[in-house]
Design a protein around this motif. Structure first.
Motif, PDB file in Angstrom:
ATOM      1  N   ASP A   1       0.828  -1.198   0.000  1.00 17.22           N
ATOM      2  CA  ASP A   1       0.000   0.000   0.000  1.00 17.22           C
ATOM      3  C   ASP A   1       0.871   1.261   0.000  1.00 17.22           C
ATOM      4  O   ASP A   1       0.583   2.227  -0.705  1.00 17.22           O
ATOM      5  CB  ASP A   1      -0.909  -0.015   1.227  1.00 17.22           C
ATOM      6  CG  ASP A   1      -1.926   1.110   1.202  1.00 17.22           C
ATOM      7  OD1 ASP A   1      -2.647   1.225   0.197  1.00 17.22           O
ATOM      8  OD2 ASP A   1      -1.989   1.884   2.172  1.00 17.22           O
ATOM      9  N   GLU A   2       1.949   1.232   0.780  1.00 16.90           N
ATOM     10  CA  GLU A   2       2.878   2.369   0.771  1.00 16.90           C
ATOM     11  C   GLU A   2       3.608   2.443  -0.572  1.00 16.90           C
ATOM     12  O   GLU A   2       3.899   3.536  -1.084  1.00 16.90           O
ATOM     13  CB  GLU A   2       3.898   2.225   1.907  1.00 16.90           C
ATOM     14  CG  GLU A   2       3.318   2.403   3.297  1.00 16.90           C
ATOM     15  CD  GLU A   2       4.330   2.117   4.388  1.00 16.90           C
ATOM     16  OE1 GLU A   2       4.573   3.013   5.212  1.00 16.90           O
ATOM     17  OE2 GLU A   2       4.893   1.007   4.408  1.00 16.90           O
TER      18      GLU A   2
ATOM     19  N   THR B   1       2.449   1.842  -3.474  1.00 15.17           N
ATOM     20  CA  THR B   1       1.630   2.419  -4.545  1.00 15.17           C
ATOM     21  C   THR B   1       1.780   3.935  -4.635  1.00 15.17           C
ATOM     22  O   THR B   1       1.390   4.536  -5.644  1.00 15.17           O
ATOM     23  CB  THR B   1       0.136   2.089  -4.340  1.00 15.17           C
ATOM     24  OG1 THR B   1      -0.296   2.583  -3.056  1.00 15.17           O
ATOM     25  CG2 THR B   1      -0.102   0.590  -4.414  1.00 15.17           C
ATOM     26  N   TRP B   2       2.369   4.554  -3.606  1.00 18.99           N
ATOM     27  CA  TRP B   2       2.620   5.993  -3.692  1.00 18.99           C
ATOM     28  C   TRP B   2       3.645   6.311  -4.788  1.00 18.99           C
ATOM     29  O   TRP B   2       3.718   7.457  -5.257  1.00 18.99           O
ATOM     30  CB  TRP B   2       3.117   6.532  -2.345  1.00 18.99           C
ATOM     31  CG  TRP B   2       2.009   6.705  -1.360  1.00 18.99           C
ATOM     32  CD1 TRP B   2       1.651   5.858  -0.360  1.00 18.99           C
ATOM     33  CD2 TRP B   2       1.094   7.804  -1.296  1.00 18.99           C
ATOM     34  NE1 TRP B   2       0.570   6.352   0.331  1.00 18.99           N
ATOM     35  CE2 TRP B   2       0.203   7.552  -0.223  1.00 18.99           C
ATOM     36  CE3 TRP B   2       0.929   8.972  -2.036  1.00 18.99           C
ATOM     37  CZ2 TRP B   2      -0.821   8.424   0.118  1.00 18.99           C
ATOM     38  CZ3 TRP B   2      -0.089   9.849  -1.687  1.00 18.99           C
ATOM     39  CH2 TRP B   2      -0.951   9.572  -0.622  1.00 18.99           C
TER      40      TRP B   2
ATOM     41  N   THR C   1       1.255   7.115  -7.392  1.00 18.12           N
ATOM     42  CA  THR C   1       0.403   8.250  -7.049  1.00 18.12           C
ATOM     43  C   THR C   1       1.128   9.585  -7.164  1.00 18.12           C
ATOM     44  O   THR C   1       0.614  10.538  -7.759  1.00 18.12           O
ATOM     45  CB  THR C   1      -0.147   8.078  -5.621  1.00 18.12           C
ATOM     46  OG1 THR C   1      -0.879   6.859  -5.535  1.00 18.12           O
ATOM     47  CG2 THR C   1      -1.064   9.240  -5.258  1.00 18.12           C
ATOM     48  N   VAL C   2       2.328   9.682  -6.590  1.00 16.81           N
ATOM     49  CA  VAL C   2       3.026  10.972  -6.586  1.00 16.81           C
ATOM     50  C   VAL C   2       3.469  11.365  -7.994  1.00 16.81           C
ATOM     51  O   VAL C   2       3.500  12.553  -8.340  1.00 16.81           O
ATOM     52  CB  VAL C   2       4.227  10.958  -5.617  1.00 16.81           C
ATOM     53  CG1 VAL C   2       3.766  10.756  -4.184  1.00 16.81           C
ATOM     54  CG2 VAL C   2       5.255   9.905  -6.010  1.00 16.81           C
TER      55      VAL C   2
ATOM     56  N   LEU D   1      10.250   8.418  -3.691  1.00 17.78           N
ATOM     57  CA  LEU D   1       9.074   9.263  -3.898  1.00 17.78           C
ATOM     58  C   LEU D   1       9.474  10.671  -4.328  1.00 17.78           C
ATOM     59  O   LEU D   1       8.831  11.275  -5.203  1.00 17.78           O
ATOM     60  CB  LEU D   1       8.233   9.318  -2.617  1.00 17.78           C
ATOM     61  CG  LEU D   1       7.555   8.010  -2.186  1.00 17.78           C
ATOM     62  CD1 LEU D   1       6.734   8.232  -0.922  1.00 17.78           C
ATOM     63  CD2 LEU D   1       6.668   7.462  -3.290  1.00 17.78           C
TER      64      LEU D   1
ATOM     65  N   ARG E   1      10.404  10.498  -7.917  1.00 20.40           N
ATOM     66  CA  ARG E   1       9.227  10.311  -8.767  1.00 20.40           C
ATOM     67  C   ARG E   1       8.429  11.606  -8.907  1.00 20.40           C
ATOM     68  O   ARG E   1       7.835  11.873  -9.962  1.00 20.40           O
ATOM     69  CB  ARG E   1       8.333   9.214  -8.192  1.00 20.40           C
ATOM     70  CG  ARG E   1       8.839   7.826  -8.419  1.00 20.40           C
ATOM     71  CD  ARG E   1       8.711   7.396  -9.876  1.00 20.40           C
ATOM     72  NE  ARG E   1       7.367   6.923 -10.184  1.00 20.40           N
ATOM     73  CZ  ARG E   1       6.963   6.549 -11.386  1.00 20.40           C
ATOM     74  NH1 ARG E   1       7.793   6.614 -12.417  1.00 20.40           N
ATOM     75  NH2 ARG E   1       5.728   6.135 -11.595  1.00 20.40           N
TER      76      ARG E   1
ATOM     77  N   ILE F   1      -4.648  12.426  -5.581  1.00 23.65           N
ATOM     78  CA  ILE F   1      -4.417  11.517  -4.454  1.00 23.65           C
ATOM     79  C   ILE F   1      -5.723  10.839  -4.045  1.00 23.65           C
ATOM     80  O   ILE F   1      -5.755   9.640  -3.745  1.00 23.65           O
ATOM     81  CB  ILE F   1      -3.794  12.280  -3.271  1.00 23.65           C
ATOM     82  CG1 ILE F   1      -2.392  12.785  -3.654  1.00 23.65           C
ATOM     83  CG2 ILE F   1      -3.713  11.402  -2.032  1.00 23.65           C
ATOM     84  CD1 ILE F   1      -1.778  13.726  -2.638  1.00 23.65           C
TER      85      ILE F   1
ATOM     86  N   ASP G   1      -6.498   8.049  -6.483  1.00 25.01           N
ATOM     87  CA  ASP G   1      -5.598   6.906  -6.374  1.00 25.01           C
ATOM     88  C   ASP G   1      -5.812   6.102  -5.094  1.00 25.01           C
ATOM     89  O   ASP G   1      -5.663   4.877  -5.093  1.00 25.01           O
ATOM     90  CB  ASP G   1      -4.135   7.375  -6.424  1.00 25.01           C
ATOM     91  CG  ASP G   1      -3.711   7.772  -7.825  1.00 25.01           C
ATOM     92  OD1 ASP G   1      -4.430   7.411  -8.779  1.00 25.01           O
ATOM     93  OD2 ASP G   1      -2.678   8.442  -7.978  1.00 25.01           O
ATOM     94  N   LYS G   2      -6.145   6.786  -4.001  1.00 28.97           N
ATOM     95  CA  LYS G   2      -6.241   6.101  -2.707  1.00 28.97           C
ATOM     96  C   LYS G   2      -7.683   5.841  -2.276  1.00 28.97           C
ATOM     97  O   LYS G   2      -7.902   5.239  -1.225  1.00 28.97           O
ATOM     98  CB  LYS G   2      -5.535   6.933  -1.627  1.00 28.97           C
ATOM     99  CG  LYS G   2      -4.134   7.366  -1.973  1.00 28.97           C
ATOM    100  CD  LYS G   2      -3.227   6.181  -2.302  1.00 28.97           C
ATOM    101  CE  LYS G   2      -2.925   5.317  -1.109  1.00 28.97           C
ATOM    102  NZ  LYS G   2      -1.959   4.249  -1.446  1.00 28.97           N
TER     103      LYS G   2
ATOM    104  N   ASP H   1      -8.683   2.106  -1.585  1.00 33.40           N
ATOM    105  CA  ASP H   1      -8.006   1.543  -0.414  1.00 33.40           C
ATOM    106  C   ASP H   1      -8.589   2.086   0.890  1.00 33.40           C
ATOM    107  O   ASP H   1      -8.597   1.380   1.909  1.00 33.40           O
ATOM    108  CB  ASP H   1      -6.503   1.859  -0.465  1.00 33.40           C
ATOM    109  CG  ASP H   1      -5.825   1.222  -1.661  1.00 33.40           C
ATOM    110  OD1 ASP H   1      -6.320   0.182  -2.147  1.00 33.40           O
ATOM    111  OD2 ASP H   1      -4.799   1.763  -2.125  1.00 33.40           O
TER     112      ASP H   1
END
Length: 533
Positions: A70-71, A73-74, A77-78, A127, A130, A239, A242-243, A246
């Motif tokens: 889950d972390e 997937t950032w 996202t970013v 991150l 990215r 954000i 994307d989240k 979840d």
């Protein structure tokens, strides 16, 4: 200069009393044009490839960096959030820096960011890299359109758009397969390192060929408020999209906060940009019928297309036990016809109404999604590949005519702004489409699961007899038989839910066809996409 309503020309362009912009440089020819097209297209391919290549590597990246999936997937996202903010700034940045310097500089910064991603020792560094990568990638796609259009004669503008579309469509398709192969065979770092030689070649060749074809530079005031408001609504909305799944969407205080922040900031952004003398984003472009209709049509279509493109490999991996590499290979044939038909489109479009070709593309998409809505859980690879292969035909008819419609009649100095804004809306709608598709697939799966199990209980003699037969036939106990039954129902419910999404997608493509026809007639060679009327 007074504030202008939506329908009036942009105040970001020179005032009527100003000297007219200088004539654009002459078109390129021969080997120089071939090399220029390859270099610019390569930069586009590198960018769009990177939007999807990391997706299949997230579990591996998360494991190597010691964080949860889950972390991890950032990482996606970013990049998407930074990219979404920077794309619509293309027109404003081009005015201040120059088209060629901005394009080459963005490529070199993308190479640097890719190297930083590959050597990142922890998630925080990755991150940050990215974010930088997504931010500098923003101008690449709209500027590649503008540069190619300026390199070809006006009568060959459709060929330029066809070559651009070929690279723009193949990248996201090749990404999952290539990313899975690199991650399995080497290291996840190489999904970023491969950008280095590609980017250096593209930047060097582009600078060598275009350094004397730089666009005029002016220094419009920096719209600090507009830029801040843009970040304030785009970043939280991206954000949230994307989240959302979840965090259970609006049951989560985090999602509610993000949604309110985005909504309020967006309202202020609209008011500010429409009344600002030198806006950071030229929203008045929507006052043009072709820009409005073409942008909405291509964005809604892309949202449906991209949402389904995400669901299909996910379903194959979760319920058909396909490896990530194999799922990527099943979707790869989508690019076959997109490549084969690109040069043909370049010849056909100048003699045909672009609206007719786009209509045929939407009908083709509808047919493909209707074919997929008939899938069963026993579907074989051939019946998975066939619609994907055929989908390449409407893909080849999709981007080029709608892009020609959007850019029709734009003078050269406004093409970066028009291309940037339309690409921003398209990419953002792709994110929205993905979120809606995944959420609705989950909802439809739950609905079908409930319906399938309404009569599957111990009080039903038929159900009891079936469970007893299963236990006897497979020599298993009652818990194992119940687990097998639950697995079967889950698989069938997911299949039925996905079929619903495919069917609805087919209907949407037919419903949005009228959006194409609110635009004025455009023929590829006569749209004057690279020059003013």
């Amino acid at each position: 200069m007074e504030n202008s309503p939506l329908s009036q020309p942009s105040t970001a362009t020179p005032a009527p009393s100003s000297a007219p912009p200088p004539a654009p440089p002459p078109p390129m020819h021969g080997g120089q044009l071939v090399l220029a097209t390859f270099a610019v297209a390569l930069a586009t391919f590198m960018n769009v490839l990177d939007t999807s290549i990391a997706n299949v590597a997230i579990p591996t990246i998360a494991g190597d960096l010691g964080v949860s999936v889950d972390e991890g997937t950032w990482v996606i996202t970013v990049f998407a959030a930074a990219n979404a903010v920077s794309i619509p700034l293309t027109g404003w940045l081009t005015q201040r820096i120059g088209q060629i310097r901005l394009f080459v500089g963005a490529i070199l910064m993308f190479v640097l960011a890719s190297w930083l991603c590959g050597i990142a020792p922890n998630l925080i560094v990755l991150l940050g890299a990215r974010v930088l990568q997504g931010a500098v990638a923003g101008p690449l796609i709209p500027l590649s359109q503008s540069i190619l259009l300026g390199s070809y004669p006006k009568e060959k503008s459709s060929m330029a758009l066809s070559l651009w579309a070929m690279t723009a469509t193949v990248g996201p398709i090749a990404g999952p397969a290539l990313g899975g192969w690199i991650t399995d065979s080497y290291s996840w770092s190489w999904i970023f390192f491969i950008n280095i030689p590609v980017g250096l070649f593209a930047a060097g060749a582009t600078w060598m060929l275009y350094r004397h074809r730089e666009t005029p530079v002016r220094k419009p005031p920096i719209d600090v408020v507009g830029l801040a408001l843009l970040i304030a609504w785009v970043a939280p909305l991206q954000i949230m999209l994307d989240k959302g799944k979840d965090l259970d969407w609006f049951a989560s205080p985090v999602i509610v906060t993000l949604a309110i922040t985005a909504l309020v900031a967006f309202a202020f952004f609209l008011v500010w940009e429409l009344t600002e003398r030198d806006p950071v984003i030229d929203l008045r472009l929507f006052g043009q019928r072709n820009f409005l209709g073409g942008t909405i049509a291509i964005s809604v279509a892309y949202a449906v297309f991209f949402g389904n493109l995400v669901l299909l490999p996910q379903w194959m991996q979760e319920y058909l036990n396909y490896r990530s590499v194999d799922a990527g290979l099943v979707t790869a044939p989508l690019g076959v016809f997109a490549v084969v038909l690109a040069p043909i489109m370049g010849r056909v479009l100048p003699r045909t109404d672009a609206r007719m070709i786009a209509t045929l593309a939407f009908i083709g998409f509808a047919v493909v999604f209707f074919m997929r809505s008939k899938y069963v859980i026993e579907v074989d690879t051939f019946h998975l590949v066939l619609p994907t292969l055929l989908q390449g035909i409407p893909m080849a008819l999709f981007f080029v005519p709608l892009t020609a419609i959007i850019l029709a009649g734009q003078p050269p100095h406004r093409i970066p702004a028009a291309a940037g804004l339309s690409n921003f809306v398209r990419v953002f709608c792709g994110a929205i489409g993905t979120s809606i598709a995944t959420n609705e697939w989950n909802n439809r799966t739950v609905l079908h699961h409930v319906r399938l199990t309404e009569v599957a209980n111990a009080d039903n003699p038929v159900f009891r007899q079936q469970m007893q037969s299963t236990q006897s036939l497979l020599h298993i106990g009652n818990p194992s038989a119940n687990a097998l039954f639950d697995f079967t129902v889950n698989t069938q419910a997911a299949m039925m839910g996905l079929n619903d999404i495919f069917y609805i997608s087919a209907v949407i493509f037919l419903v949005i066809i009228p959006l194409i026809w609110i635009t004025r007639p455009v023929k590829g060679g006569k749209s004057d996409a690279g020059g003013a009327h």
